[in-house]
Design a protein around this motif. Sequence first.
Motif, PDB file in Angstrom:
ATOM      1  N   VAL A   1      16.562  90.217  32.965  1.00 40.73           N
ATOM      2  CA  VAL A   1      17.660  91.087  33.392  1.00 40.73           C
ATOM      3  C   VAL A   1      18.989  90.343  33.274  1.00 40.73           C
ATOM      4  O   VAL A   1      20.003  90.910  32.818  1.00 40.73           O
ATOM      5  CB  VAL A   1      17.427  91.582  34.836  1.00 40.73           C
ATOM      6  CG1 VAL A   1      18.664  92.315  35.361  1.00 40.73           C
ATOM      7  CG2 VAL A   1      16.202  92.501  34.895  1.00 40.73           C
TER       8      VAL A   1
ATOM      9  N   ARG B   1      19.962  90.004  29.521  1.00 38.55           N
ATOM     10  CA  ARG B   1      20.343  91.278  28.887  1.00 38.55           C
ATOM     11  C   ARG B   1      21.574  91.913  29.531  1.00 38.55           C
ATOM     12  O   ARG B   1      22.492  92.344  28.837  1.00 38.55           O
ATOM     13  CB  ARG B   1      19.166  92.260  28.967  1.00 38.55           C
ATOM     14  CG  ARG B   1      19.422  93.596  28.258  1.00 38.55           C
ATOM     15  CD  ARG B   1      18.380  94.638  28.645  1.00 38.55           C
ATOM     16  NE  ARG B   1      18.462  94.981  30.075  1.00 38.55           N
ATOM     17  CZ  ARG B   1      17.577  95.765  30.693  1.00 38.55           C
ATOM     18  NH1 ARG B   1      16.555  96.287  30.015  1.00 38.55           N
ATOM     19  NH2 ARG B   1      17.707  96.014  31.987  1.00 38.55           N
ATOM     20  N   ASP B   2      21.596  91.973  30.870  1.00 42.44           N
ATOM     21  CA  ASP B   2      22.616  92.775  31.552  1.00 42.44           C
ATOM     22  C   ASP B   2      23.843  91.976  31.977  1.00 42.44           C
ATOM     23  O   ASP B   2      24.917  92.555  32.136  1.00 42.44           O
ATOM     24  CB  ASP B   2      22.014  93.449  32.780  1.00 42.44           C
ATOM     25  CG  ASP B   2      20.914  94.449  32.415  1.00 42.44           C
ATOM     26  OD1 ASP B   2      20.794  94.774  31.220  1.00 42.44           O
ATOM     27  OD2 ASP B   2      20.183  94.881  33.318  1.00 42.44           O
TER      28      ASP B   2
ATOM     29  N   ARG C   1      24.648  89.868  28.367  1.00 43.04           N
ATOM     30  CA  ARG C   1      24.774  90.882  27.312  1.00 43.04           C
ATOM     31  C   ARG C   1      24.105  90.466  26.003  1.00 43.04           C
ATOM     32  O   ARG C   1      24.579  90.789  24.910  1.00 43.04           O
ATOM     33  CB  ARG C   1      26.254  91.208  27.039  1.00 43.04           C
ATOM     34  CG  ARG C   1      27.088  91.475  28.279  1.00 43.04           C
ATOM     35  CD  ARG C   1      26.530  92.611  29.109  1.00 43.04           C
ATOM     36  NE  ARG C   1      26.575  93.897  28.408  1.00 43.04           N
ATOM     37  CZ  ARG C   1      26.095  95.027  28.910  1.00 43.04           C
ATOM     38  NH1 ARG C   1      25.474  95.031  30.081  1.00 43.04           N
ATOM     39  NH2 ARG C   1      26.194  96.148  28.221  1.00 43.04           N
TER      40      ARG C   1
ATOM     41  N   LYS D   1      13.995  97.981  35.897  1.00 44.64           N
ATOM     42  CA  LYS D   1      14.939  97.496  34.888  1.00 44.64           C
ATOM     43  C   LYS D   1      14.269  97.205  33.542  1.00 44.64           C
ATOM     44  O   LYS D   1      14.954  96.886  32.560  1.00 44.64           O
ATOM     45  CB  LYS D   1      15.631  96.220  35.387  1.00 44.64           C
ATOM     46  CG  LYS D   1      16.471  96.423  36.641  1.00 44.64           C
ATOM     47  CD  LYS D   1      17.616  97.375  36.393  1.00 44.64           C
ATOM     48  CE  LYS D   1      18.483  97.572  37.620  1.00 44.64           C
ATOM     49  NZ  LYS D   1      19.572  98.531  37.372  1.00 44.64           N
TER      50      LYS D   1
ATOM     51  N   ASP E   1      12.334  97.853  30.015  1.00 43.90           N
ATOM     52  CA  ASP E   1      12.330  98.898  28.991  1.00 43.90           C
ATOM     53  C   ASP E   1      10.934  99.465  28.768  1.00 43.90           C
ATOM     54  O   ASP E   1      10.780 100.606  28.317  1.00 43.90           O
ATOM     55  CB  ASP E   1      12.874  98.343  27.672  1.00 43.90           C
ATOM     56  CG  ASP E   1      14.333  97.936  27.790  1.00 43.90           C
ATOM     57  OD1 ASP E   1      15.181  98.831  27.964  1.00 43.90           O
ATOM     58  OD2 ASP E   1      14.622  96.728  27.742  1.00 43.90           O
TER      59      ASP E   1
END
Length: 349
Positions: free
Chosen positions: A84, A87-88, A91, A116, A118
């Motif tokens: 997380v 990715r979040d 980025r 969270k 996918d």
Amino acid sequence: MRIAEIEVIAPHFKRRLSGVTSTVVQLAPRQVEAGVKLATLGPGLPDTMPRIGFLDLLACWKRPVSGRKRIWHARRNNEMLAGVFLRDVLRMPMTLLFTSAAQRRHSRYTKWLVSKMDAVVATSARSGSYLDRPHTVIMHGVDTEVFRPARPDDADPAPELEGRLIIGCAGRIRAQKGTDLFVDAMIALLPHYPAWTAVIAGRVTAEHEAFAADLRARIEKAGLTDRIRFIGEVDDIKPWYRRFQLFVAPSRNEGFGLTPLEAMASGAPAVTSDAGAYAEMIVPGRTGLVAPAGDGDALKHAIEPYLADPDRARRHGEYAARHVRDNFAIANEVEGLNRVYADLFTSSG
């Protein structure tokens, strides 16, 4: 393989051996052999594993040369959290996949992490029942070329027990694994079945020394020290599986639990509790029997028919090996994960 080519990262954020470790060690090389551009990340894995270092993550702001988003395949909460963050927060172009083996209601924190992801894989229908979101069930498998029945030229790991029938139990020595239930069953049964010897393989950690000492005291009091043997943590359990005429997995609770599959692939029928995914592995009356977790009497009654009839153990062991080859070969797990990866590559762009 260079990080620029890696499309799947399998983090392993734990130094000590665990069931997750065993899964990653068995799966990763075979996934690479099947064409997956995969590398592991983290400590506690053999040097022979395909791997990248933490500094390699700096290159993950760029997609791999294939142009796909990388897949971060987590199996623990801290690995999900790291995904997380990558990715979040940072980025990085990644999609997150979680494999869940838990057989319990998840905490709010775990549920948040899972939300969270996918995509989510459950290792059994039972573990999937605890997930509050769509998932794919892909059961673990074992390498049936490595875990296979005995051959005439195999070395005997216990030559001093030549001619003896062996009932085995493998796993860390602790209450969670039900070692005490196995010992109690052996104390009750072995005096009536003199051809059998029990072997317990597994490590005793410092916090469970008193538990193990109590088991040894019970065995000594029963006068069965020579017939219920602790052999400790062995470097290679495979020869022992081949030597067992019966395997017992008496866990009170379990994540998935590979040992019955490994033993059955090696030609031993398995008597298990219904913890973890055990009940989904066994064909009752054909490859073994299942007893309620924590029920010592039920475990004893499930074991006894095999001690009373060694030929039954032999027949069920032969069927168990075929059952695992047909339904739980690791190639099946690799194929299932490859389909999930392919769907993620397609959907993530």
